[in-house]
Design a protein around this motif. Sequence first.
Motif, short mmCIF file in Angstrom:
data_model
loop_
_atom_site.label_atom_id
_atom_site.label_comp_id
_atom_site.label_asym_id
_atom_site.label_seq_id
_atom_site.Cartn_x
_atom_site.Cartn_y
_atom_site.Cartn_z
N ALA A 554 0.83 -1.21 0.00
CA ALA A 554 0.00 0.00 0.00
C ALA A 554 0.87 1.26 0.00
CB ALA A 554 -0.93 -0.03 1.21
N ILE A 555 1.86 1.29 0.92
CA ILE A 555 2.70 2.49 1.01
C ILE A 555 3.53 2.66 -0.27
CG2 ILE A 555 4.59 3.57 2.30
CD1 ILE A 555 3.47 2.15 4.80
N ALA A 556 3.99 1.54 -0.80
CA ALA A 556 4.79 1.61 -2.03
C ALA A 556 3.96 2.24 -3.15
CB ALA A 556 5.27 0.21 -2.43
N ARG A 557 2.69 1.83 -3.24
CA ARG A 557 1.84 2.37 -4.29
C ARG A 557 1.59 3.87 -4.06
NH1 ARG A 557 -1.51 -2.03 -3.65
NH2 ARG A 557 -0.63 -3.64 -4.96
N GLN A 558 1.35 4.19 -2.78
CA GLN A 558 0.98 5.58 -2.47
C GLN A 558 2.16 6.55 -2.61
OE1 GLN A 558 -0.74 5.84 1.40
NE2 GLN A 558 -1.20 8.02 1.22
N HIS A 559 3.36 6.13 -2.14
CA HIS A 559 4.47 7.10 -2.07
C HIS A 559 5.58 6.84 -3.08
CE1 HIS A 559 2.76 8.92 1.49
NE2 HIS A 559 2.57 7.70 2.00
N ALA A 560 5.51 5.72 -3.78
CA ALA A 560 6.55 5.38 -4.77
C ALA A 560 7.96 5.70 -4.27
CB ALA A 560 6.28 6.11 -6.09
N PRO A 561 8.42 5.01 -3.22
CA PRO A 561 9.77 5.30 -2.70
C PRO A 561 10.85 4.91 -3.71
CG PRO A 561 8.90 3.32 -1.69
CD PRO A 561 7.80 3.88 -2.52
N ASP A 562 12.07 5.48 -3.54
CA ASP A 562 13.17 5.12 -4.44
C ASP A 562 13.75 3.76 -4.06
OD1 ASP A 562 13.41 7.70 -5.87
OD2 ASP A 562 13.76 8.42 -3.82
N VAL A 563 13.73 3.49 -2.74
CA VAL A 563 14.35 2.26 -2.23
C VAL A 563 13.39 1.60 -1.24
CG1 VAL A 563 16.35 1.31 -1.00
CG2 VAL A 563 16.61 3.40 -2.34
N ILE A 564 13.36 0.27 -1.27
CA ILE A 564 12.65 -0.43 -0.18
C ILE A 564 13.66 -1.32 0.52
CG2 ILE A 564 10.78 -1.98 0.47
CD1 ILE A 564 9.21 -1.10 -1.92
N LEU A 565 13.78 -1.09 1.81
CA LEU A 565 14.67 -1.89 2.65
C LEU A 565 13.78 -2.93 3.29
CD1 LEU A 565 17.63 -1.73 3.51
CD2 LEU A 565 16.92 -0.30 5.41
N LEU A 566 13.88 -4.16 2.84
CA LEU A 566 12.84 -5.13 3.16
C LEU A 566 13.38 -6.29 4.00
CD1 LEU A 566 9.92 -5.81 2.49
CD2 LEU A 566 10.65 -6.69 0.30
N ASP A 567 12.81 -6.42 5.19
CA ASP A 567 13.17 -7.55 6.06
C ASP A 567 12.54 -8.81 5.45
OD1 ASP A 567 14.02 -8.95 8.32
OD2 ASP A 567 12.06 -8.71 9.27
N ILE A 568 13.29 -9.92 5.46
CA ILE A 568 12.76 -11.13 4.82
C ILE A 568 11.76 -11.86 5.72
CG2 ILE A 568 13.38 -13.44 3.94
CD1 ILE A 568 14.09 -11.21 2.03
N GLY A 569 12.08 -11.88 7.03
CA GLY A 569 11.24 -12.67 7.94
C GLY A 569 9.97 -11.95 8.36
N LEU A 570 9.13 -11.59 7.40
CA LEU A 570 7.87 -10.91 7.74
C LEU A 570 6.79 -11.95 8.04
CD1 LEU A 570 7.71 -8.17 4.96
CD2 LEU A 570 8.35 -7.88 7.36
#
Length: 634
Positions: A554-570
């Motif tokens: 949702a946030i990615a769609r709304q704010h279109a960030p340049d980078v996503i720092l993504l934890d794997i163990g979600l």
Amino acid sequence: MNASDILILNVDDNDGARYAKTRILQVAGFKVIEAENGADALSMVLDRLPDLVLLDVKLPDINGIEVCRRIKETPATSMVMVLQTSAALTGRADKIRGLEGGADNYLAAPIEADELIANVNALLRLRKTQVDLKESEERFRQMAESIKDVFWIFSVPDQTMLYVSPAYEAMWQRSSAVLCESPDDWLDVIHPDDRERVRSSFQAKFQNQHYHEDFRIVRSDGSVRWMRDRAFPVKNANHEVYRMARITSDITDAKSAEKALQDADIHKDQFLATLAHELRNPLGPIRNAVELMRHADPVASEMHAQAGEVISRQVDHMARLVDDLLDIARISKGKIRLEKNPVELNTFIQSAIETTLPFINIRNHALNVSLLDEKTWMAGDSVRLAQIIANLLNNAAKYTPRSGEISLSVELLPANRAKIIVRDNGIGIPFDQLHTIFDLFSQGDAAPDRAQDGLGIGLSLVKKLVELHHGVIHAESPGQGGGSAFHVDFPILQMESPVAPDDAAAGPGATAAGTALTVLVVDDNIDSAHTTSMLLNAYGYKTYMAHDAISTMAIARQHAPDVILLDIGLPVTNGYDVARMLRKQPQFQKIKLIAVTGYGAERDRQKAIDAGFDHHLVKPANIAKLLEFLSAPG
Ligand code: ADP
């Protein structure tokens, strides 16, 4: 065979003839007993079990041929030899009748002394052979029947089964009569997963003259048993293979014990990996928080700054222990991969010294280093090689009372080898521990001025890493208080200059220039997400936070960030799947994705790249590395 041990029953109703024969036999040394009629003869045979009966055909009660038949058909007396005799002028027909009645030979009068003795001796030799054979068969039968293993014998020329021991029925819970009828019957109860392998291997046994299989059988009561089945060629007197002997043993108990051991080992490794992983998780936020405190207040009080350093140092120490634990777990599973390159010895040694110097200085030790003048190369993983030496230096500093002396020297050995020696004048190692200190979790005494710390895994890891580099390590010490020396001996490369030397000393170039970049920090550990986010803010990045897959999308769609720092163990949907989902959508195809995981193996990195990540960071994320990835061209 001694004649006096032989008992002969002489049966004849004619006193004169009987006497004459008895004398001849006695003169030859045999013991002789006599009977005058058939009934007496039969009861004496049963009572005295003579070795041979000299039996006249013509008797007053029972005919001699009938007496012979009864001796031979009675199991207890069937092995007694019968030499039939008859009066003169007996026809050929009588002789044939006598032999067919079971007599072992037939002599007609007149019987000469030497002829009689020669015949008796011939029959006694035959009897001895028969008795020996019977005894040998009996021994084989007893062995085959009392041992729980199944014995089988096959004929090679006609490829048939000649014998199977009674244990077959108990082990297979199938009838051996059925097996004789249909020789493949034993295969029917083999576990379906093993059956075809065993069938083809077994069929090839006559060609290969070798067969060895472990397989499971599923018995009629549903129980599963493990079998070890082997066949061996048997040669005849001409050294030709004419039979195959086969032995099948029930190895279920051994298999269970083996499995229990393997399971315990796997559990231990899993436990170590999980423990290390769990221990590593909180380190990221702690490290971030300290960085943040430093960054937020560059002119903090000295006490504040010192406290920050203490935390940093302790976090680094914990991170090292946790890394060691993880490494041990990976090595045990054969999962560690070395990035092998030509590595210059002095370079990784220097790097190890740089890592440990702060601790050596804190303990006020003098460090004496003597490196090689010539550049010397070996094939190895520079990070791991530095880790080996750093570990030894660290131990030297730890197990030497303050203000001690530590030395590190390198020497070239013959046959393209080099030796690195780390020596100290510390507490030393008792003789009986010189070998065991390399075992996992083995610990000796602490230095008198230090509390016991560490887990006893450092040297075990060092030894395994040395071995992965085809090296050897050993410890020397004159004993308690005498100091210690660790010798590490590596093969070196013979080369003028490296193809691509690894420079372990060079750190990543940290250039934190990203001012307007937006970063979406995704971590289900809220503390971790917060501190990372705050840290990035402090470096001028604009951040958003998400704690699960749905809000990330949702946030990615709304704010279109340049980078996503993504934890794997979600929770629910893991980071790999989130990355895949993002990459599927055109607007996120160019976005920079950085994976942050607790797992740092090459396999894990590859998995992240395969899922669509651009970079892979291991927790606790190294800030410089993170900044480098953030500012790297996308
Ligand atoms: P740890 O240091 O965590 O106990 P290590 O595997 O590094 O585990 O070392 C195992 C043991 O070997 C130590 O507990 C210590 O007794 C002994 N040891 C290691 N290095 C030295 C040294 N330089 N001098 C004396 N003892 C040592």
